[in-house]
Design an enzyme around this catalytic site. Structure first.
Site, short mmCIF file in Angstrom:
data_model
loop_
_atom_site.label_atom_id
_atom_site.label_comp_id
_atom_site.label_asym_id
_atom_site.label_seq_id
_atom_site.Cartn_x
_atom_site.Cartn_y
_atom_site.Cartn_z
N PHE A 200 55.48 53.26 21.65
CA PHE A 200 55.23 52.35 20.53
C PHE A 200 56.10 52.38 19.17
O PHE A 200 56.00 53.87 18.63
CB PHE A 200 53.66 52.28 20.12
CG PHE A 200 53.27 51.47 18.78
CD1 PHE A 200 53.19 50.20 19.25
CD2 PHE A 200 53.00 51.68 17.87
CE1 PHE A 200 52.83 49.05 18.27
CE2 PHE A 200 52.76 51.01 16.72
CZ PHE A 200 52.93 49.51 16.93
N HIS A 206 60.11 41.84 16.35
CA HIS A 206 60.29 41.11 17.44
C HIS A 206 61.41 40.14 17.44
O HIS A 206 61.30 39.09 16.75
CB HIS A 206 58.91 40.25 17.90
CG HIS A 206 58.93 39.90 19.24
ND1 HIS A 206 58.12 40.23 20.22
CD2 HIS A 206 59.85 38.93 19.80
CE1 HIS A 206 58.24 39.58 21.45
NE2 HIS A 206 59.47 38.65 21.06
N LYS A 234 52.01 35.37 19.16
CA LYS A 234 53.23 34.86 17.89
C LYS A 234 52.38 33.70 17.19
O LYS A 234 51.70 32.89 17.67
CB LYS A 234 54.36 34.29 18.51
CG LYS A 234 55.26 35.41 19.30
CD LYS A 234 56.35 34.57 19.96
CE LYS A 234 57.09 35.55 21.04
NZ LYS A 234 58.16 34.96 22.00
N GLU A 272 64.45 38.97 24.87
CA GLU A 272 63.44 39.44 23.84
C GLU A 272 63.81 40.96 23.37
O GLU A 272 64.15 41.71 24.75
CB GLU A 272 62.25 39.39 24.22
CG GLU A 272 61.69 37.88 24.30
CD GLU A 272 60.19 37.60 24.24
OE1 GLU A 272 59.56 38.54 24.22
OE2 GLU A 272 59.90 36.47 24.26
N GLU A 286 62.46 42.03 27.45
CA GLU A 286 62.24 41.01 28.73
C GLU A 286 63.03 39.80 28.43
O GLU A 286 63.73 39.59 27.43
CB GLU A 286 60.68 40.69 28.85
CG GLU A 286 60.19 39.81 27.69
CD GLU A 286 58.55 39.56 27.89
OE1 GLU A 286 58.22 39.33 28.97
OE2 GLU A 286 57.98 39.70 27.04
N ASN A 288 62.55 35.84 29.00
CA ASN A 288 61.55 34.60 29.35
C ASN A 288 62.28 33.47 30.13
O ASN A 288 63.22 32.93 29.37
CB ASN A 288 60.92 33.98 28.12
CG ASN A 288 59.72 34.84 27.78
OD1 ASN A 288 58.87 35.48 28.51
ND2 ASN A 288 59.92 35.52 26.47
N ARG A 290 62.41 30.32 30.73
CA ARG A 290 61.83 28.92 30.49
C ARG A 290 62.24 28.77 29.31
O ARG A 290 62.75 29.58 28.44
CB ARG A 290 60.39 29.12 30.97
CG ARG A 290 59.67 30.25 30.07
CD ARG A 290 58.22 30.14 29.91
NE ARG A 290 57.39 31.27 29.39
CZ ARG A 290 57.22 31.65 28.16
NH1 ARG A 290 57.80 30.66 27.29
NH2 ARG A 290 56.74 32.60 27.81
#
Length: 445
Positions: A200, A206, A234, A272, A286, A288, A290
């Site tokens: 962490f 982000h 978010k 991301e 990662e 995404n 889509r």
């Protein structure tokens, strides 16, 4: 050519897809649950097909029912939107097995990016830095990983997304209980209890990069900052990510394109990253595979219709854009307006919207499926609209957002509009470049 597009989704994204498809001369068929048969997207689509009962497990999440509906509609393509089955490899396989195009990447990309551990492996292969960590099959392995990464740490669902199956662990004595909860939540949400441990980063941002690929070529469309989150959900997104040095900003975008090319990726995707707010070092999280909820801010600064690009690529067309043709102009911010009661720990607030007065004016865009008299059902995500503003500078965009939120008026259900008014009034937000701890220090207005 795509002639009949089946939309396997609901709400604002379904309406968004309908509008672009109509501009492209494509007939739209919307799959709806019984609860959504009178919704605004259902009224706007050329045709509708009832997929199943109100519960999403029996309608929008039922692969068999959605595929059968698409076949009965004689669709030659299916757009999954975001959420639901949009990144489900089994769904994409079933659609293609039925002889229908899937508006999304190839199966290999879906499988690689749908599993967070596999995504880490592929990211490393593509030369991207990743946050230290690894899989924890049981508590013994979790303790070993925790010793390697140190505390605080994050537990994440391998098949997860949207913050589900994600737990922060601050000290060793919390680990056993938190891993039990993370695994149970992951199993309930994704049917996969696997979790992994990740360091962490206390002051992290982000930041994500929008990419497009046609299997051979790949480009980026700039960055987005999604650091304002509550419980990993978010709340506000903006483009481009503010306050990042030019060299780091360029490196982020180049890394995203490198991964996209490594995957031979086809379609729209979002890579991301976690960015250290002090050093600006970044780590791949990662991809995404889509369209994202926050895609309008990228459209606002590039002038590019991302849904159109998805449909063109799904139609086996090559990218009609090169990197040198992408210009990032101005600044855009999006706030998610949810039917939730902020004062009651964000309790969902379904019901009938008596009045929906959405703002307008220069640089203001609203993506919503809710108008006066519409019903917000209790069965689905609480998002009822997205307020997007653009300005020549970030300062102008913030001012327009403040004015737009002041004129927003939703009656009949509670919304998060007041929350966003507090965010915009916060000096840290107005300065830009905040980290993911922002919400912890936000005062109620």
């Amino acid at each position: 050519m795509i002639h009949r597009l089946f939309i396997a989704n609901r709400g604002e994204i379904a309406l968004r897809i309908i509008r672009t498809a109509r501009q492209m001369g494509i007939t739209t068929v919307l799959g709806v649950s019984e609860a959504d048969r009178d919704s605004l997207p259902a009224r706007q689509a050329d045709e509708i097909v009832i997929v199943g009962p109100a519960r999403s497990s029996e309608s929008y999440l039922s692969i068999d029912r959605v595929v059968a509906a698409a076949v009965s509609a004689r669709a030659d393509a299916v757009h999954p939107g975001y959420g639901f089955l949009s990144e489900n490899a089994a769904f994409a396989t079933a659609i293609r097995a039925a002889g229908i195009r899937f508006v999304g990447p190839e199966l290999a990309s879906l499988e690689a990016m749908g599993d967070k551990l596999m995504a880490r492996k592929v990211g490393i292969e593509a030369g991207l830095p990743v946050v230290p960590g690894g899989e924890a099959a049981d508590k013994t392995e979790a303790r070993r990983r925790a010793q390697e990464t140190g505390y605080p740490l994050l537990l994440k669902a391998v098949s997860g997304g949207g913050g589900r199956g994600m737990k922060r662990v601050n000290a060793p004595e919390e680990l056993d209980a938190q891993i039990d909860m993370a695994m149970a939540e992951a199993q309930a949400a994704f049917g996969d209890p696997r979790v992994y441990v990740e360091r962490f980063i206390a002051r992290g941002r982000h930041v994500e990069v929008q990419v497009l690929g046609d299997g051979e070529n790949a480009i980026h469309l700039g960055t987005r900052d999604c650091s304002i989150q509550r419980r990993f959900q978010k709340l506000v997104e903006e483009a481009p990510a503010p306050g990042i040095p030019d060299d780091k900003h360029q490196a982020l975008m180049e890394a995203a394109v490198r991964l996209t090319r490594h995957l031979n990726y086809r379609g729209a995707g979002t890579v991301e990253f976690l960015v250290d707010a002090k050093t600006f070092d970044f780590f791949f999280l990662e991809m995404n595979a889509r369209i994202q909820v926050e895609h309008p801010v990228t459209e606002a600064i590039t002038g590019i219709d991302l849904i159109e690009q998805q449909l063109l690529i799904a139609d086996d067309q090559k990218l009609g854009l090169t990197q040198s043709e992408i210009f990032l102009t101005g600044h855009a911010i999006e706030t998610r307006i949810n039917a939730e009661d902020w004062s009651a720990d964000f309790r969902p607030s379904p019901g009938t919207v008596r009045r929906a007065l959405w703002p307008g004016g220069p640089g203001v865009r609203v993506d919503s499926h809710i108008a006066s008299g519409d019903v917000v059902p209790p069965y689905y995500d609480s998002l009822i609209g997205k307020l997007i503003v653009w300005g020549a500078t970030r300062t102008q965009a913030v001012e327009r957002l403040e004015q737009a939120l002041a004129s927003l008026d939703i009656e009949g259900v509670s919304t998060t509009a007041d929350l966003h008014r507090c965010i915009v009034a916060d000096a840290r937000f107005r300065a830009g470049g905040i980290d993911t701890r922002f919400f912890e220090g936000l005062a109620h207005g």
